[in-house]
Design a protein around this motif. Structure first.
Motif, PDB file in Angstrom:
ATOM      1  N   GLY A   1       0.814  -1.202   0.000  1.00 24.28           N
ATOM      2  CA  GLY A   1       0.000   0.000   0.000  1.00 24.28           C
ATOM      3  C   GLY A   1       0.850   1.256   0.000  1.00 24.28           C
ATOM      4  N   GLN A   2       0.177   2.385   0.048  1.00 26.67           N
ATOM      5  CA  GLN A   2       0.870   3.655  -0.084  1.00 26.67           C
ATOM      6  C   GLN A   2       0.552   4.589   1.067  1.00 26.67           C
ATOM      7  N   VAL A   3       1.568   5.323   1.499  1.00 31.02           N
ATOM      8  CA  VAL A   3       1.351   6.411   2.445  1.00 31.02           C
ATOM      9  C   VAL A   3       1.824   7.677   1.753  1.00 31.02           C
ATOM     10  N   ARG A   4       0.934   8.626   1.577  1.00 28.92           N
ATOM     11  CA  ARG A   4       1.316   9.888   0.930  1.00 28.92           C
ATOM     12  C   ARG A   4       1.103  11.045   1.892  1.00 28.92           C
ATOM     13  N   ILE A   5       2.122  11.889   1.989  1.00 31.96           N
ATOM     14  CA  ILE A   5       2.028  13.086   2.821  1.00 31.96           C
ATOM     15  C   ILE A   5       2.053  14.280   1.878  1.00 31.96           C
ATOM     16  N   PHE A   6       1.047  15.074   1.913  1.00 35.58           N
ATOM     17  CA  PHE A   6       0.906  16.210   1.001  1.00 35.58           C
ATOM     18  C   PHE A   6       1.177  15.787  -0.440  1.00 35.58           C
ATOM     19  N   GLY A   7       0.598  14.662  -0.801  1.00 34.85           N
ATOM     20  CA  GLY A   7       0.680  14.217  -2.184  1.00 34.85           C
ATOM     21  C   GLY A   7       1.953  13.491  -2.559  1.00 34.85           C
ATOM     22  N   GLN A   8       2.971  13.511  -1.670  1.00 30.74           N
ATOM     23  CA  GLN A   8       4.227  12.843  -2.020  1.00 30.74           C
ATOM     24  C   GLN A   8       4.388  11.553  -1.233  1.00 30.74           C
ATOM     25  N   LYS A   9       5.051  10.576  -1.848  1.00 27.57           N
ATOM     26  CA  LYS A   9       5.314   9.334  -1.123  1.00 27.57           C
ATOM     27  C   LYS A   9       6.321   9.596  -0.006  1.00 27.57           C
ATOM     28  N   LEU A  10       6.262   8.771   1.023  1.00 25.75           N
ATOM     29  CA  LEU A  10       7.178   8.950   2.152  1.00 25.75           C
ATOM     30  C   LEU A  10       8.632   8.864   1.701  1.00 25.75           C
ATOM     31  N   SER A  11       8.895   7.964   0.746  1.00 26.90           N
ATOM     32  CA  SER A  11      10.291   7.750   0.357  1.00 26.90           C
ATOM     33  C   SER A  11      10.856   8.969  -0.373  1.00 26.90           C
ATOM     34  N   GLN A  12       9.991   9.872  -0.823  1.00 27.98           N
ATOM     35  CA  GLN A  12      10.494  11.044  -1.529  1.00 27.98           C
ATOM     36  C   GLN A  12      11.018  12.113  -0.575  1.00 27.98           C
ATOM     37  N   TYR A  13      10.711  11.935   0.717  1.00 30.39           N
ATOM     38  CA  TYR A  13      11.261  12.875   1.687  1.00 30.39           C
ATOM     39  C   TYR A  13      12.634  12.379   2.100  1.00 30.39           C
ATOM     40  N   LYS A  14      13.670  13.140   1.789  1.00 31.38           N
ATOM     41  CA  LYS A  14      15.032  12.697   2.103  1.00 31.38           C
ATOM     42  C   LYS A  14      15.507  13.305   3.418  1.00 31.38           C
ATOM     43  N   GLY A  15      16.367  12.552   4.108  1.00 29.08           N
ATOM     44  CA  GLY A  15      16.966  13.068   5.350  1.00 29.08           C
ATOM     45  C   GLY A  15      15.893  13.459   6.356  1.00 29.08           C
ATOM     46  N   GLN A  16      16.035  14.648   6.891  1.00 29.28           N
ATOM     47  CA  GLN A  16      15.110  15.105   7.919  1.00 29.28           C
ATOM     48  C   GLN A  16      13.961  15.927   7.349  1.00 29.28           C
ATOM     49  N   SER A  17      13.848  16.012   6.011  1.00 31.89           N
ATOM     50  CA  SER A  17      12.875  16.947   5.431  1.00 31.89           C
ATOM     51  C   SER A  17      11.440  16.614   5.831  1.00 31.89           C
ATOM     52  N   LEU A  18      11.171  15.338   6.106  1.00 25.59           N
ATOM     53  CA  LEU A  18       9.808  14.958   6.503  1.00 25.59           C
ATOM     54  C   LEU A  18       9.424  15.638   7.813  1.00 25.59           C
ATOM     55  N   TYR A  19      10.417  15.831   8.686  1.00 24.53           N
ATOM     56  CA  TYR A  19      10.113  16.344  10.019  1.00 24.53           C
ATOM     57  C   TYR A  19      10.341  17.844  10.137  1.00 24.53           C
ATOM     58  N   ARG A  20      10.639  18.505   9.032  1.00 17.44           N
ATOM     59  CA  ARG A  20      10.842  19.951   9.095  1.00 17.44           C
ATOM     60  C   ARG A  20       9.723  20.655   8.362  1.00 17.44           C
ATOM     61  N   GLU A  21       8.916  21.402   9.082  1.00 17.91           N
ATOM     62  CA  GLU A  21       7.765  22.126   8.546  1.00 17.91           C
ATOM     63  C   GLU A  21       6.852  21.198   7.778  1.00 17.91           C
ATOM     64  N   CYS A  22       6.768  19.957   8.194  1.00 14.49           N
ATOM     65  CA  CYS A  22       5.901  19.031   7.479  1.00 14.49           C
ATOM     66  C   CYS A  22       5.102  18.173   8.452  1.00 14.49           C
ATOM     67  N   VAL A  23       5.740  17.155   9.025  1.00 15.43           N
ATOM     68  CA  VAL A  23       5.028  16.239   9.916  1.00 15.43           C
ATOM     69  C   VAL A  23       5.617  16.326  11.318  1.00 15.43           C
ATOM     70  N   ALA A  24       4.773  16.323  12.331  1.00 22.76           N
ATOM     71  CA  ALA A  24       5.264  16.200  13.700  1.00 22.76           C
ATOM     72  C   ALA A  24       4.424  15.137  14.408  1.00 22.76           C
TER      73      ALA A  24
END
Lengths: 557, 228, 290
Positions: free
Chosen positions: A359-382
């Protein structure tokens, strides 16, 4: 002669300007079940600890406490320790040993009883509390509810004459909490045990108790029958929040007379009220429950899960079995469900902590794997974890806030009073607010929260809900995992019921709780079939009040 | 001692066993196996020291809070042994000795050894390990004042005890293998264990350098707040 | 292996001390061979072939220990070959082989022992020495899995804060130190609650009883007595035969006394299997009669 008697008891913490307890005098008869209530900081925990000599806080104490006619100070250490049983709030930390059976006999070993006597008492206790099937398990395999039951059983094995409980259900889910309260009630009823319990879950306990003791700022506001105590509490806005729904509705409707406490009493109240006004007037409000933002699909999605499957180990069972859900920006989504339904796992998957197998998990339209490094946790998801203590690293609140770069001025609540205190010294509500401030420093657009209201009193919950609503206005998407139906009904835009790793139901709170029979708010139970779709106290009071004023108008014409 | 009903007899036995039985056993062993006398004597002494200390533990007044703190640190030691490379046992034992007293330090060191060996492999070396770590904790308690003052000294002490621990365990390996302490064999054992010894000393040094202050502060806070 | 593992921990501990002790302190090649076979056999019975890697590791250790003696010790009369002007002698080889067998046999005895001695059993053994000590151990045993879980939680939470980089080894090490520090605070603060709970239940108000689930039954006493007697006989027998490795390997002729010792040790090594068989037969008869 009273069983427990307090005479002008005062207590001041070292270095404090004002006493925490002021000239308290009251007495308790043998066999009474007494609820001790009051706002945070009213001194109820201090009072309860004063009644248990071994746990009495250090400081200056005046007055006399008598147990069974004898001054508590003069009791020999063994008698003092064993005649008063004490259960603390957190189930995990008060367990001493590693095995269930060993925990049960820990107190008995301390009493120095002969081995045969210990064996007998342990056997009896384990049977009474239904512990037999997990008697030899290690403690770490128990659920929270089982742990708290074990704590209660371990204390009861010592056969105390007085049982003190300090918010025993605060850390439990509603079903385990109801079980524990039923057990406490049974102990009181069957054995004539004297029980004093601090509780902010008054919904279940207040109708069962003999008397309620209300504290305000270290002083006794009243010690009276539950109905009268409820009327007394209703007059104080901070205390009124924690009353059972029926009593709050009674108060909001401006009624006088015997205050209803239980769901059935509340239902009678609604029925009586509706009999006095024409039915169509109340019925005119039917279908008033509209989904607040109607946001489903209207706004761009913040979180999307499509047919997600997850298991922890190859040979284990699936925890998530094809979950699909969507949370829009500026929406509060509440996930409800029993233990083991996969709620927390789902949150972990959304936060990128668990890599899903299908299955897929998309955050703001992008797949999780597209968030590199810490970018997922900066001004995005907490993610606000269930155990907020895992966030704290520093020795003061100030350092903690500085570390995360939190800006106090743009928080929807006030933390300015706390800067130099140690995070572990804060109350449950303050800890939650500090944790929220820390994760908000990431400026998340999607906020995931795991059981944020655990251990909070009604007043703190209200404050918390307001903070979340303020965030929603800023466009933050919020996904909350919770057991708390009242809280969800208060602040959610949509509610989801998770069952065995799948979404079993999804609706706006009005429809969701209006349809649910078990997983719902007390008000929904009271108004079922009478006021459809009515799930919060405020809503019920408003609609009943409106109906009556409409009826009055009609009568006038 | 579980079968004996009389508490006085139990107390007598508790002292008799370490004081009489263990030396007797050692003497008998030496008589029967002359080739292994060094091993027997050393094992006997180690067990005797441990038993004496641990029995004495019951007699001394130990508050429940100090006991819980000791258990907490022991569990941290064991949990910490799972971290690759850094093994915090020695460092935590030193900290326990410094902040909670030498006796608690000994207890932490000795019990961490025997309990963690249930996960990492129990062997005849266990008593020596227990004794070695226990002594490290005890001496840290004696030296607590200078160690608390100087971070550099503390780190150096960590390095030193790490290396000393390793060298001592090598002595025991050789004794176990051979009938006496033969220099060539000891040298090769030390050389073989050299990378391990170096890693051990350095990890102690690093650990104490990084964590002595924060952990010490936390221990002090708990002691102050709850009156240990 | 329930007939053996479920016996009273004291009996089981004494059995292992006897079996491993005789092997540890003897250099008699016959005893060592019996001990090695018995130790490996018992472990295989308890554990199966499951952990093949650890068996290979043990084999490696055996070979290494066997080789190290002739390489470092050059006494002995029978020179096999000369390496770097140092003679490798048959005697040193034989001694190395015996020492390696002793080490590996002892390790296997201890491995089986650790497998059987679960937390409760250990507690029962040490609780006899000192109830206070037993309590500390019990608490520590409870905390270990708890801390493992908390460690993972703290690690995840700190990661989602997005404050720290995880790109190289130094970052990782710092991250671990951070998690460890947070864990320590959490553990110490919560430990105090445990202490409160202990005080509330009257800990330290007087003499404590030590309650256990274990009892001494006939089978337990049988195991205890047999272990002690058989170990005594094997020691007595072994002392009757001198073993000399240097300068020439020499074993004094087999006497009746030595033979009795060997037989006794053989019986000791087989004791778990005998108890197990006894249990199986008893069970068989019971179900047959029914």
């Amino acid at each position: 002669m009273a069983f427990l008697e307090l005479e002008k008891v005062s207590f001041t913490y070292p270095g404090a300007a004002a006493p925490a307890i002021r000239e308290l005098s009251f007495s308790v008869e043998e066999g009474e079940l007494i609820v001790l209530t009051g706002a945070t900081g009213s001194g109820k925990s201090t009072l309860l600890r004063l009644l248990k000599r071994e746990l009495a806080p250090r400081g200056e104490r005046r007055g006399v406490i008598r147990l069974g006619g004898a001054d508590m100070e003069s009791l020999p250490p063994r008698e003092a320790a064993f005649s008063v049983g004490y259960v603390l709030q957190r189930p995990e930390e008060q367990i001493v040993t590693d095995k269930v059976w060993h925990e049960l006999c820990f107190g008995l070993e301390n009493m120095g009883l002969p081995r045969e006597e210990i064996a007998r008492r342990v056997a009896e206790t384990a049977s009474y509390f239904g512990i037999e099937s997990w008697y030899e398990l290690p403690v770490c395999q128990l659920s929270g509810g089982q742990k708290q039951l074990l704590n209660l059983a371990a204390v009861m094995a010592m056969q105390p004459r007085l049982l003190l409980l300090d918010e025993p259900t605060a850390q439990l889910d509603p079903i385990a909490a109801a079980d524990l309260i039923a057990t406490i009630h049974r102990l009181n009823r069957d054995m004539g045990l004297t029980v004093l319990v601090i509780e902010h879950r008054l919904e279940e306990l207040l109708p069962l108790c003999h008397r309620a003791l209300v504290l305000r700022e270290g002083q006794l506001l009243g010690c009276d029958s539950p109905a009268r105590a409820a009327a007394l509490m209703a007059s104080d806005p901070r205390l009124a929040e924690s009353l059972p729904s029926a009593a709050r509705m009674h108060h909001l409707l401006g009624l006088t007379g015997e205050c209803p406490l239980s769901v059935s009493q509340g239902r009678q109240l609604v029925q009586r009220w509706m009999e006095t006004v024409p039915l169509h007037a109340a019925g005119a409000e039917t279908g008033a429950a509209v989904s607040p933002t109607g946001g489903k699909g209207a706004l761009p999605p913040a979180l999307e899960l499509k047919q997600v499957y997850f298991r922890y180990e190859r040979t284990a069972q699936d925890v998530l079995r094809g979950v699909s859900l969507r949370a829009a920006q500026g929406e509060i989504l509440c996930l409800l469900g029993g233990n083991g339904s996969g709620k927390s796992t789902l949150l972990g998957a959304a936060a990128g902590l668990r890599r899903v197998q299908h299955g897929q998990v998309r955050i703001f339209g992008q797949k999780l794997s597209q968030y590199k490094g810490q970018s997922l946790y900066r001004e995005c998801v907490a993610l606000l974890p269930q155990d907020v203590e895992t966030l704290f690293l520093c020795d003061t609140v100030r350092e903690e806030l500085a570390r995360t770069g939190a800006d106090l001025s743009c928080l929807p609540f006030d933390l300015t009073l706390l800067p130099d205190r140690h995070p572990y010294d804060l109350s449950g509500g303050e800890k939650q607010l500090l944790a929220l401030a820390m994760v908000l420093a990431q400026k998340p657009r999607l906020l995931l929260m795991d059981e944020p209201t655990k251990g909070l009193d009604a007043c703190a919950k209200k404050q918390y809900a307001q903070a979340l609503k303020a965030l929603r206005v800023q466009g933050t998407a919020i996904v909350i995992v919770t057991h708390d139906a009242v809280f969800a009904a208060d602040c959610a835009d949509r509610c989801l019921l998770l069952f065995r790793g799948q979404v079993a139901a999804e609706d706006a709170p009005g429809v969701f709780f209006g349809t649910n029979l078990f997983y719902t708010t007390p008000i929904s139970r009271m108004t079922r079939g009478l006021l459809p779709g009515c799930v919060t106290v405020e809503e019920a009071a408003a609609r009943l009040g409106k109906a009556s004023s409409a009826a009055r108008k009609e009568g006038g014409v | 001692m579980i079968l004996i009903k009389s508490s006085r007899l139990r107390a007598v036995l508790r002292w008799l066993i370490p004081l009489a039985a263990i030396p007797l056993l050692v003497a008998a062993g030496v008589a029967l196996f002359p080739q292994k006398q060094h091993l027997l004597v050393s094992l006997g002494v180690a067990v005797l020291a441990l038993v004496l200390f641990l029995c004495g533990f019951e007699r001394r007044q130990t508050g429940s809070r100090r006991m819980v703190l000791a258990a907490v640190i022991i569990a941290l030691c064991i949990a910490g042994r799972f971290i690759p490379l850094v093994k915090p046992v020695t460092a935590l034992t030193i900290l326990a000795g410094m902040y909670l007293g030498g006796e608690t330090g000994f207890l932490v060191g000795a019990l961490s050894a025997v309990l963690s060996n249930f996960y990492f492999g129990q062997g005849p070396w266990t008593p020596f390990q227990m004794l070695a770590w226990g002594m490290i904790g005890l001496s840290a308690g004696w030296l607590c004042r200078p160690l608390k003052k100087s971070r550099l000294l503390l780190a150096f002490y960590g390095l030193l005890t790490g290396v000393a621990y390793s060298l001592m365990m090598d002595v025991w390996t050789v004794l176990w293998y051979d009938s006496g302490l033969r220099w060539e064999l000891y040298r090769s054992a030390v050389v073989a264990a050299l990378p391990h010894t170096a890693l051990y000393g350095v990890s102690n040094l690093l650990f104490l350098w990084l964590l002595a202050k924060p952990v010490g502060r936390k221990l002090d806070r708990v002691k102050l707040k709850y009156g240990v | 292996m329930q007939g053996f593992t479920e016996r009273n921990p004291i009996s089981v501990a004494v059995y292992f001390l006897a079996a491993a002790g005789v092997a540890m302190f003897s250099m008699d090649p016959v005893l060592l061979a019996v001990s090695l076979c018995g130790a490996v056999g018992l472990f295989l019975l308890l554990d199966g072939l499951g952990s093949l890697r650890s068996h290979l590791w043990m084999l490696g250790l055996f070979l290494l220990s066997a080789v190290i003696n002739p390489l470092t010790y050059h006494n002995g009369r029978t020179v096999l070959l000369v390496v770097n002007h140092n003679p490798i002698t048959l005697e040193a080889c034989l001694y190395g082989l015996a020492a390696a067998g002793m080490i590996v046999a002892t390790l296997y005895w201890f491995r089986s022992f650790s497998r059987i001695m679960t937390g409760d059993r250990l507690l029962y053994l040490l609780g006899g020495l000192s109830p206070g000590l037993a309590l500390v151990i019990s608490m520590a045993l409870r905390y270990v899995p708890l801390y493992g879980r908390q460690w993972r939680r703290v690690e995840e939470t700190q990661r989602t804060l997005g404050l720290y980089r995880e790109e190289n080894a130094v970052d990782t090490l710092r991250g671990k130190a951070r998690v460890f520090s947070a864990m320590t605070t959490w553990a110490l603060e919560n430990g105090v609650i445990t202490a409160d709970s202990m005080a509330a239940r009257g800990y330290g108000t007087g003499r404590r009883t030590h309650f256990t689930l274990f009892r001494f039954r006939a089978d337990d006493i049988l195991l205890l007595v047999l272990s002690l007697v058989l170990a005594g006989v094997s020691l007595w027998g072994a002392a009757g035969r001198t073993v000399q490795y240097y300068p020439v390997f020499c074993l004094s002729p087999l006497t009746g006394r030595a033979l009795a010792g060997y037989l006794a040790y053989g019986a000791l090594v087989l004791l778990p299997l005998i108890l197990q068989t006894k249990e199986a037969i008893a069970w068989h008869f019971w179900s047959w009669k029914k």
